[in-house]
Scaffold this motif. Structure first.
Motif: not given
Length: 299
Positions: A297-298, A5-6, A237-240, A260-262
């Protein structure tokens, strides 16, 4: 494979560096509410960064974790004051002393029964408080467990971390407790949250890992790139996916369902991120103990 994600990060200074923003939760009024653990205050911040705070009866009570209750108020623990607190969105504060001396309440969450459930880290108990202040306590089958964070699971049980027992517990409405020992010695789990995949996700501050446990008792552990990151709190988060703070590495991370980790560095060095919550604006908000609240903000 999910894309990285950005993330756009904005920090808002809300208190002196020694005030200690710690827990954070979305309120029913569209704002974020947070604890100031070292100053005995509860804070409120809007999306634009406007903020205020409300003084508690004791400056040394140690307000820690905060959660939105079913009654339209915010409920929080006072770790050193051994109380459960309630603050209305107008800033009116009520405190409920606990029956057990030196209980050390820490985590708190709304339960499926319309009450608030909390951990008593100093007393090895799980507590339940109704919105009119009636308290029930349930002893754990393990001593010296230091129960920490707590979250409602998809199975109508409350799931909690047992920091010093390297275990995850689940408690039913009647107080029946099941304990799941983690595979990794010294894991020291702290934060826990219900994931979008029907599992409970938690952080292992002592082992530098993120864990996952299903209501069917399967446990998976995922190592972070930095084993000394000291992950502390976690939220969906908002992306699940699940997002977590790395207290020891000055980062916020994201983990997908397949492990997976960011990771995303925070702008201010050594900001000590603690609590994290999904805001009503779809952003992630985290409390930085050095005196600020960060909005992520994602995209």
């Amino acid at each position: 494979m999910p894309h990285s994600p950005t993330v756009s990060i904005t920090e808002f200074a809300v208190a002196d560096r020694d005030a200690g923003p710690y827990g954070i939760a979305a309120g029913p009024d569209g704002a974020l509410w947070f604890t100031l653990v070292h100053h005995g205050r509860i804070g409120r911040i809007t999306r634009d960064g406007d903020h205020t705070s409300y003084r508690l009866a004791s400056a040394s009570g140690g307000p820690s974790v905060i959660a939105a209750g079913p009654d339209g108020a915010l409920w929080f623990t006072e770790f050193r004051g051994h109380r459960i607190g309630r603050v209305s969105t107008a800033g009116d504060v009520t405190a409920f002393p606990l029956p057990t001396p030196d209980a050390g309440p820490f985590g708190i969450t709304p339960g499926p029964d319309g009450a608030l459930w909390f951990t008593e880290a100093g007393a090895d108990r799980i507590g339940r408080i109704t919105t009119d202040g009636q308290v029930t306590e349930f002893p754990l089958p393990v001593t010296g467990a230091f129960p920490s964070a707590i979250a409602a699971g998809p199975d109508d049980r409350l799931w909690f971390t047992m920091n010093q027992a390297d275990a995850i517990g689940a408690i039913e409405g009647d107080g029946t407790v099941t304990v799941h020992t983690l595979p990794t010695p010294g894991a020291a789990p702290v934060g826990i949250t219900a994931g979008a995949d029907g599992a409970l996700w938690f952080v292992e501050i002592g082992a530098g890992r993120i864990g996952r446990i299903t209501p069917g008792d399967r446990i998976d552990e995922f190592a972070l790139p930095d084993p000394a990151a000291r992950p502390h709190a976690i939220a969906t988060g908002p992306d699940g996916n699940c997002w977590f703070t790395e207290w020891g590495a000055n980062r916020v991370g994201r983990i997908t369902a397949d492990g997976r980790v960011d990771e995303h560095d925070l702008p201010s060095p050594s900001s000590e991120p603690h609590g994290i919550a999904l805001g009503p604006d779809g952003a992630l908000w985290t409390a930085l103990e050095t005196g600020a609240i960060a909005r992520l903000a994602v995209k």
